[in-house]
Design a protein around this motif. Structure first.
Motif, PDB file in Angstrom:
ATOM      1  N   GLY A 127      22.219  65.356  21.581  1.00  0.00           N
ATOM      2  CA  GLY A 127      21.680  66.507  22.289  1.00  0.00           C
ATOM      3  C   GLY A 127      20.467  66.396  23.118  1.00  0.00           C
ATOM      4  O   GLY A 127      19.790  67.239  23.663  1.00  0.00           O
ATOM      5  N   ARG A 170      18.784  64.248  26.399  1.00  0.00           N
ATOM      6  CA  ARG A 170      19.152  63.570  27.608  1.00  0.00           C
ATOM      7  C   ARG A 170      18.058  63.546  28.378  1.00  0.00           C
ATOM      8  O   ARG A 170      17.298  64.536  28.605  1.00  0.00           O
ATOM      9  CB  ARG A 170      20.477  63.974  28.211  1.00  0.00           C
ATOM     10  N   THR A 198      27.995  62.534  18.561  1.00  0.00           N
ATOM     11  CA  THR A 198      28.592  61.425  17.680  1.00  0.00           C
ATOM     12  C   THR A 198      28.492  62.135  16.334  1.00  0.00           C
ATOM     13  O   THR A 198      27.638  62.703  15.742  1.00  0.00           O
ATOM     14  CB  THR A 198      27.450  60.342  17.825  1.00  0.00           C
ATOM     15  N   TRP A 256      31.837  56.458  18.746  1.00  0.00           N
ATOM     16  CA  TRP A 256      32.177  55.092  19.549  1.00  0.00           C
ATOM     17  C   TRP A 256      31.438  53.938  18.937  1.00  0.00           C
ATOM     18  O   TRP A 256      30.339  54.230  18.394  1.00  0.00           O
ATOM     19  CB  TRP A 256      31.694  55.177  20.986  1.00  0.00           C
ATOM     20  N   ARG A 258      30.200  67.716  22.617  1.00  0.00           N
ATOM     21  CA  ARG A 258      30.596  66.648  22.011  1.00  0.00           C
ATOM     22  C   ARG A 258      29.231  65.874  21.415  1.00  0.00           C
ATOM     23  O   ARG A 258      28.397  65.796  22.374  1.00  0.00           O
ATOM     24  CB  ARG A 258      31.229  65.743  23.104  1.00  0.00           C
ATOM     25  N   MET A 290      18.666  61.508  18.606  1.00  0.00           N
ATOM     26  CA  MET A 290      19.598  60.999  19.809  1.00  0.00           C
ATOM     27  C   MET A 290      20.605  62.025  20.144  1.00  0.00           C
ATOM     28  O   MET A 290      20.669  62.330  21.556  1.00  0.00           O
ATOM     29  CB  MET A 290      20.563  59.784  19.300  1.00  0.00           C
ATOM     30  N   GLU A 313      21.576  52.886  13.989  1.00  0.00           N
ATOM     31  CA  GLU A 313      21.530  54.034  13.276  1.00  0.00           C
ATOM     32  C   GLU A 313      22.687  54.150  12.462  1.00  0.00           C
ATOM     33  O   GLU A 313      23.840  54.098  12.825  1.00  0.00           O
ATOM     34  CB  GLU A 313      21.292  55.398  14.154  1.00  0.00           C
ATOM     35  N   ARG A 371      29.249  60.730  12.449  1.00  0.00           N
ATOM     36  CA  ARG A 371      29.004  59.727  11.415  1.00  0.00           C
ATOM     37  C   ARG A 371      29.120  60.026  10.144  1.00  0.00           C
ATOM     38  O   ARG A 371      28.705  59.317   8.996  1.00  0.00           O
ATOM     39  CB  ARG A 371      27.717  59.044  11.661  1.00  0.00           C
TER      40      ARG A 371
HETATM   41  C1  LIG Z   1      29.312  52.216  24.334  1.00  0.00           C
HETATM   42  C2  LIG Z   1      28.906  52.987  23.089  1.00  0.00           C
HETATM   43  C3  LIG Z   1      28.440  52.015  21.828  1.00  0.00           C
HETATM   44  C4  LIG Z   1      28.219  52.654  20.800  1.00  0.00           C
HETATM   45  N1  LIG Z   1      28.252  52.113  19.555  1.00  0.00           N
HETATM   46  C5  LIG Z   1      27.910  52.488  18.383  1.00  0.00           C
HETATM   47  C6  LIG Z   1      27.921  51.932  17.055  1.00  0.00           C
HETATM   48  O1  LIG Z   1      28.147  50.570  16.979  1.00  0.00           O
HETATM   49  N2  LIG Z   1      27.490  52.651  15.901  1.00  0.00           N
HETATM   50  C7  LIG Z   1      27.265  53.917  16.183  1.00  0.00           C
HETATM   51  O2  LIG Z   1      27.045  54.441  15.066  1.00  0.00           O
HETATM   52  N3  LIG Z   1      27.288  54.592  17.420  1.00  0.00           N
HETATM   53  C8  LIG Z   1      27.593  53.788  18.274  1.00  0.00           C
HETATM   54  N4  LIG Z   1      27.493  54.715  19.613  1.00  0.00           N
HETATM   55  C9  LIG Z   1      27.023  55.997  19.450  1.00  0.00           C
HETATM   56  C10 LIG Z   1      25.809  56.283  20.385  1.00  0.00           C
HETATM   57  O3  LIG Z   1      24.496  55.914  19.517  1.00  0.00           O
HETATM   58  C11 LIG Z   1      25.815  57.597  20.736  1.00  0.00           C
HETATM   59  O4  LIG Z   1      26.624  58.325  21.637  1.00  0.00           O
HETATM   60  C12 LIG Z   1      24.172  58.065  21.244  1.00  0.00           C
HETATM   61  O5  LIG Z   1      23.160  57.858  20.582  1.00  0.00           O
HETATM   62  C13 LIG Z   1      24.192  59.517  21.772  1.00  0.00           C
HETATM   63  O6  LIG Z   1      24.283  60.376  20.814  1.00  0.00           O
HETATM   64  P1  LIG Z   1      25.639  61.389  20.982  1.00  0.00           P
HETATM   65  O7  LIG Z   1      26.856  60.690  21.262  1.00  0.00           O
HETATM   66  O8  LIG Z   1      25.661  62.363  19.662  1.00  0.00           O
HETATM   67  O9  LIG Z   1      25.347  62.251  22.520  1.00  0.00           O
HETATM   68  C14 LIG Z   1      27.812  54.103  20.741  1.00  0.00           C
HETATM   69  C15 LIG Z   1      28.098  54.794  21.940  1.00  0.00           C
HETATM   70  C16 LIG Z   1      28.470  54.095  23.073  1.00  0.00           C
HETATM   71  C17 LIG Z   1      28.834  54.889  24.237  1.00  0.00           C
END
Ligand SMILES: Cc1cc2nc3c(=O)[nH]c(=O)nc-3n(C[C@H](O)[C@H](O)[C@H](O)COP(=O)(O)O)c2cc1C
Length: 218
Positions: A182, A184, A12, A140, A10, A180, A73, A14
């Motif tokens: 991948g 940790r 994120t 998220w 998983r 971000m 971002e 966009r």
């Molecule tokens: C509680 C929470 C709030 C977040 N809010 C945003 C947001 O408002 N906009 C966005 O683009 N990403 C948002 N994210 C995504 C995070 O930036 C992302 O999960 C993090 O950079 C790690 O990347 P990955 O999910 O690809 O592992 C959010 C994630 C979490 C868990």
């Protein structure tokens, strides 16, 4: 896929494809949320499914505003020259707005803290991982105008907004954010062995996750 594979693959997303998410998959995601644990099993989550042109148009309105590059971002195509009218929408065809009902959640009797946000967060996490297991991308979203969302979506006063989950098939040219996704910290930085002075050491090889998504070309 077992849980470990899902949690590692998983990332994120966009940038979404415009293909609709099948109703069966929407239902499965909601079902995964339904079986989440909540404090005292009070199930205070209240989830709004947004997937019509009209509803998504409202999402665009309350997630459009400026930002400070340090904290936010976004997909390049959402960025405006003045950074004041950026659209944090990413073309998602399906948005879940996750709230919790202040009148329906457990409150800690000693410190008065409500469990609603924790409950809604667990529900959202279950939904996010179910979506990943179905080959869908998610992001998220916390950064949006809550007051405007409340007004445009007519959210009842006793509902607190917890966040949004955008869901959809990743665009064929989607690439995870290399800064971000991948990445940790090692376990030893965040976990401790019986006391906080001793970092916990695992025997795991902490490799980066390989990202595989179903795209329109598949
Ligand atoms: C509680 C929470 C709030 C977040 N809010 C945003 C947001 O408002 N906009 C966005 O683009 N990403 C948002 N994210 C995504 C995070 O930036 C992302 O999960 C993090 O950079 C790690 O990347 P990955 O999910 O690809 O592992 C959010 C994630 C979490 C868990």
């Amino acid at each position: 896929m077992d849980f470990r594979d899902i949690s590692k693959m998983r990332v994120t997303v966009r940038k979404f494809d415009q293909r609709q998410v099948e109703k069966e998959k929407v239902d499965l995601i909601l079902e995964a949320g339904r079986w989440s644990p909540t404090a005292v099993d009070f199930q205070p989550q209240r989830i709004l499914v947004l997937n019509t042109v009209e509803s998504l148009g409202k999402v665009r309105q309350f997630c459009t505003f400026g930002y400070d590059r340090k904290y936010v971002e976004l997909a390049e195509e959402c960025d405006t020259a003045d950074h004041k009218h950026n659209v944090y929408y990413y073309g998602s065809p399906l948005v879940f707005l996750i709230c919790w009902d202040k009148t329906a959640c457990w409150t800690h009797p000693q410190n008065g803290q409500s469990s609603g946000s924790t409950d809604a967060t667990i529900v959202t996490t279950h939904m996010m991982l179910e979506a990943a297991s179905l080959g869908l991308g998610t992001v998220w979203i916390s950064y949006f105008d809550h007051a405007k969302a409340r007004e445009l979506l007519n959210i009842p006063e006793n509902f607190e907004i917890n966040g949004m989950l955008y869901v959809g098939y990743p665009a064929s040219d989607f690439k995870p954010n290399p800064k971000m996704s991948g990445k940790r910290y090692p376990i030893a930085r965040t976990c401790f062995d019986n006391c906080f002075e001793t970092p916990y050491r695992t025997d795991f090889f902490e490799e980066a996750a390989e990202v595989k998504f179903e795209t329109q070309e598949d």
